[in-house]
Enzyme design. Structure first.
Site, PDB file in Angstrom:
ATOM      1  N   HIS A 118       0.818  -1.209   0.000  1.00  0.00           N
ATOM      2  CA  HIS A 118       0.000   0.000   0.000  1.00  0.00           C
ATOM      3  C   HIS A 118       0.855   1.264   0.000  1.00  0.00           C
ATOM      4  O   HIS A 118       0.460   2.286  -0.552  1.00  0.00           O
ATOM      5  CB  HIS A 118      -0.929  -0.010   1.220  1.00  0.00           C
ATOM      6  CG  HIS A 118      -2.108   0.895   1.087  1.00  0.00           C
ATOM      7  ND1 HIS A 118      -3.240   0.526   0.400  1.00  0.00           N
ATOM      8  CD2 HIS A 118      -2.329   2.148   1.521  1.00  0.00           C
ATOM      9  CE1 HIS A 118      -4.114   1.520   0.440  1.00  0.00           C
ATOM     10  NE2 HIS A 118      -3.581   2.517   1.115  1.00  0.00           N
TER      11      HIS A 118
ATOM     12  N   HIS B 104     -10.482   1.929  -1.121  1.00  0.00           N
ATOM     13  CA  HIS B 104     -10.722   1.482   0.250  1.00  0.00           C
ATOM     14  C   HIS B 104     -11.423   0.136   0.190  1.00  0.00           C
ATOM     15  O   HIS B 104     -12.478  -0.073   0.801  1.00  0.00           O
ATOM     16  CB  HIS B 104     -11.521   2.520   1.043  1.00  0.00           C
ATOM     17  CG  HIS B 104     -10.770   3.016   2.234  1.00  0.00           C
ATOM     18  ND1 HIS B 104     -11.326   3.127   3.479  1.00  0.00           N
ATOM     19  CD2 HIS B 104      -9.479   3.393   2.386  1.00  0.00           C
ATOM     20  CE1 HIS B 104     -10.414   3.568   4.343  1.00  0.00           C
ATOM     21  NE2 HIS B 104      -9.288   3.745   3.695  1.00  0.00           N
TER      22      HIS B 104
END
Length: 738
Positions: free
Chosen positions: A47, A93
């Site tokens: 990430h 998300h």
């Protein structure tokens, strides 16, 4: 700094390998402690470091005369005239939203808003790109997917509405490949004057480092690391790694930051997003080669007994890190206290190039900053063309049974891919700030006016995962093309994209091949169309129990219309107007809605892409609109000519009578690229047709707007029934459990 016991377990829980551990010891020249392990784990996660994807992201076109800031900052920035700039980015998300749909989606919105206002811009428009699994039926999967739809939409609406930022459009699609991993991609755009743009940097020895916003808790601990792994059945127990958002605090933070930006106190500012205080501090110092000292015991805490590890890895929401000018401390504290927000001086900039962390006066971590980012693993994972492509690509439309056009139309038009999503967008405030010109449901792109310069910004989210499944390269290129085409259909010139690249497990060579091909497709399309990439995000490990999602490179194109009074509609305007079909229909059914809805398959191949033809189509619509020759324009994409005309009819409530001369009857549903339907007044037909021909585009008049029926070749339906299907199907499906 004590040495760690049970190091194997510690590494496993932090998703670090033995090779990573050896590398960390080489960087530190000693054994790391737990805080340092946590920092490396977060900064080297997929990430934060893009270790699997970085190799393929290099080479994206990122510059143009109108690009002010490309990738590498919180968001991208383009010039929109009169010293005004648009700041925008898209984020994912996905993992949090699958675990806890309301909070996961809500905090996704909060994070992307902070990315925008951290740059000094006031957010003025949000979009979202949502992918869900099968929502039809009574099986457990369908019921859970409907629950996810309801939770995600409520979360997005709640946060955006509380912030007073309009959600003006987006896209949603459904496919079984998302049964185990939904995708929640959120986009935000803000406006700022050129001279008011702020960057996320820390510099100036002795300048204070100031923490502002909400207090830090333990929520979101390990969030960035969690998003760097696949799901299993146990993943639903990961709720502690999902952050909890507070839009009211974020609204205060937004206003406080914008007030602060009017002063001369700020050197740099960074949102605390994934990996929280760790990523924000390392990124700010890393960009300038500076060092930093932070006293973690001075960070405002929400919980008792928090440790340095907790403070560095927490992903509590609504927090920022500021590098301020020395002597400005009290003035900044006063501004944030006025807005009822925490504000604390927690450190200072140094020239050591190291991150030195203290806990009640005792050093608890000491890490050189540059190696954490510069020496993050860049993996050259194996790639392999997926075996499924041989079977998928060899199929053509001729391998399927013949279906009457009427039956096909009724099936396709009632598809959840096609019907109006008012059930979703009615939960969003799309008109707050009073700048929205084309709101959700208006078809094609969404548009806002820029009051500061009288222009308009058009934006569109687009990606057809079926195309990307059968041909990742061309599918990704078409996502760029179609998002641009939708923007052009409003009369705006496409300028730049942001992307959200959603893929399965990168440890699977077939997934890495899909990713590599997708990146090359985006590179080619952005180069040929002169629409550079200015920001973006990668989300990997969207896989559950070994099943990966379809490759889904969501693209948002942003374009500029020089006159907010000349925004083109995408639905019929007036009875008696003529309809012109621009572009050639060649029988393209690869990855089509036709094959998916009628035969339950995603198959076929995609023909070669003609960027020149695409650009000429954009040119035609933009120029004809400037001359006032067009009443409406709609691109042809999913479901082809039949579905495009039917949408225009349903949204406007006006009928149509049209005849298209096609090589084969079912070409009504073909998905050839670079096509559009233009609505023109009868007296303007010749002028528009000449413009098209001069640009080398095919043009043919196919019919007229009017009446109470939708008629196209051998397809017919009353407009009243058309509208009923279009506007009620989605709600009836999603609410069937309630």
């Amino acid at each position: 700094m004590s040495q760690l016991a049970n190091i194997d377990e510690v590494l496993k829980s932090h998703k670090l390998t033995q090779a990573d551990y050896i590398h960390i010891k080489e960087i530190l020249k000693r054994e790391p402690n737990l805080v340092e392990i946590g920092i490396f784990s977060a900064m080297w996660s997929e990430h934060c470091s893009y270790k699997s994807s970085k190799k393929y992201l290099s080479g994206f076109p990122t510059s143009a005369p109108w690009v002010i800031q490309g990738p590498g900052e919180n968001a991208g920035v383009i010039d929109i005239g009169n010293k005004m700039a648009a700041v925008f980015k898209m984020e994912s998300h996905n993992h949090p939203s699958f675990i806890e749909p309301f909070q996961g989606a809500a905090t996704g919105v909060g994070g992307i808003l902070r990315d925008v206002f951290t740059m000094g811009a006031r957010p003025v428009a949000n979009l979202n790109s949502l992918r869900f699994g099968n929502v039809k039926g009574d099986d457990d999967t369908a019921k859970y997917q409907r629950h996810l739809v309801r939770g995600v939409v409520e979360g997005i609406g709640s946060y955006g509405n509380c912030m007073g930022v309009p959600t003006i459009g987006g896209e949603v699609s459904f496919d079984e490949s998302y049964n185990g991993n939904i995708l929640v991609n959120v986009f935000s755009l803000g406006l700022v004057k050129h001279e008011d743009i702020f960057l996320g940097v820390a510099k100036g020895v002795g300048n204070p480092v100031i923490y502002v916003g909400s207090k830090t808790g333990r929520d979101g601990l390990g969030g960035a690391v969690m998003s760097s792994d696949s799901f299993t059945e146990e993943s639903k127990s990961l709720r502690p790694t999902v952050q909890v958002g507070d839009p009211f605090t974020e609204k205060l933070l937004l206003e406080a930051c914008l007030e602060l930006f009017k002063t001369e106190h700020v050197v740099g500012i960074q949102d605390m997003g994934a990996a929280g205080l760790t990523s924000s501090s390392f990124e700010m110092a890393g960009k300038t080669g500076a060092g930093m000292i932070m006293h973690l015991d001075k960070v405002p805490a929400r919980e008792e007994g928090m440790t340095p590890y907790d403070f560095m890895l927490s992903e509590s929401q609504e927090r920022m890190l500021i590098c301020a000018k020395k002597g400005s401390e009290q003035a900044i504290i006063d501004i944030f206290h006025k807005w009822d927000l925490d504000c604390a001086v927690i450190g200072e900039v140094t020239d050591t190039g190291r991150m030195e962390l203290f806990w009640y006066g005792k050093k608890c971590a000491d890490i050189p900053i540059a190696p954490v980012s510069e020496e993050a693993p860049v993996l050259d994972r194996p790639t392999k063309r997926p075996a499924y492509l041989d079977d998928v690509n060899k199929k053509t439309i001729n391998d399927y049974n013949t279906v009457s056009n009427q039956e096909a139309f009724e099936k396709l038009f009632s598809s959840l891919e096609v019907v109006d999503k008012a059930w979703i967008y009615n939960q969003y405030d799309s008109m707050v700030q009073t700048n929205t010109i084309k709101a959700p449901g208006s078809l094609d792109s969404s548009v806002i006016r820029v009051k500061e310069n009288g222009k308009a910004l058009a934006m569109c989210s687009s990606c057809n995962p079926r195309y990307c499944y059968i041909d990742p390269f061309k599918g990704a290129a078409i996502a760029v093309m179609e998002s641009g085409r939708n923007v052009a259909m409003s009369g705006a010139r496409p300028l730049a994209i942001t992307d959200c690249l959603n893929f399965g497990n990168p440890e699977n060579p077939e997934v890495m091949w899909q990713f590599a091909q997708t990146c090359e497709g985006i590179k080619e399309a952005c180069k040929e169309l002169e629409t550079p990439v200015v920001s973006g995000n990668v989300s990997l490990y969207n896989e559950t129990n070994g099943v990966s999602v379809y490759p889904t490179p969501a693209i948002v194109m942003v374009g500029l219309n020089d006159d907010a009074n000349k925004v083109l509609k995408s639905a019929f305007v007036k009875e008696g107007n003529a309809l012109l079909l621009i572009g050639q229909t060649t029988g393209e059914f690869g990855g089509s809605l036709y094959i998916k809805e009628l035969f339950g398959e995603t198959s076929g191949s995609i023909c070669d892409i003609d960027y020149s033809k695409e650009l000429r189509l954009w040119e035609l619509v933009i120029k004809a609109n400037k001359k006032g020759l067009l009443e409406s324009a709609k691109d042809l994409s999913m479901g082809g000519l039949a579905i495009a005309l039917a949408k225009m009819s349903a949204v406007s409530g006006l009928g149509v009578e049209a005849v298209a001369e096609l090589e084969k009857s079912n070409y009504l549903f073909d998905e050839s690229q670079s096509r559009a339907v233009l609505e023109v007044k009868p007296e303007n037909i010749d002028r528009v047709a000449k413009m098209a021909l001069d640009l080398g585009l095919s043009v043919v008049k196919i019919g007229l707007v009017g009446g109470n029926k939708f008629k196209l070749n051998d397809v017919e339906m009353d407009v009243a029934r058309l509208r009923d299907i279009y506007f009620t199907t989605f709600a009836n499906t999603i609410e069937q459990d309630l």
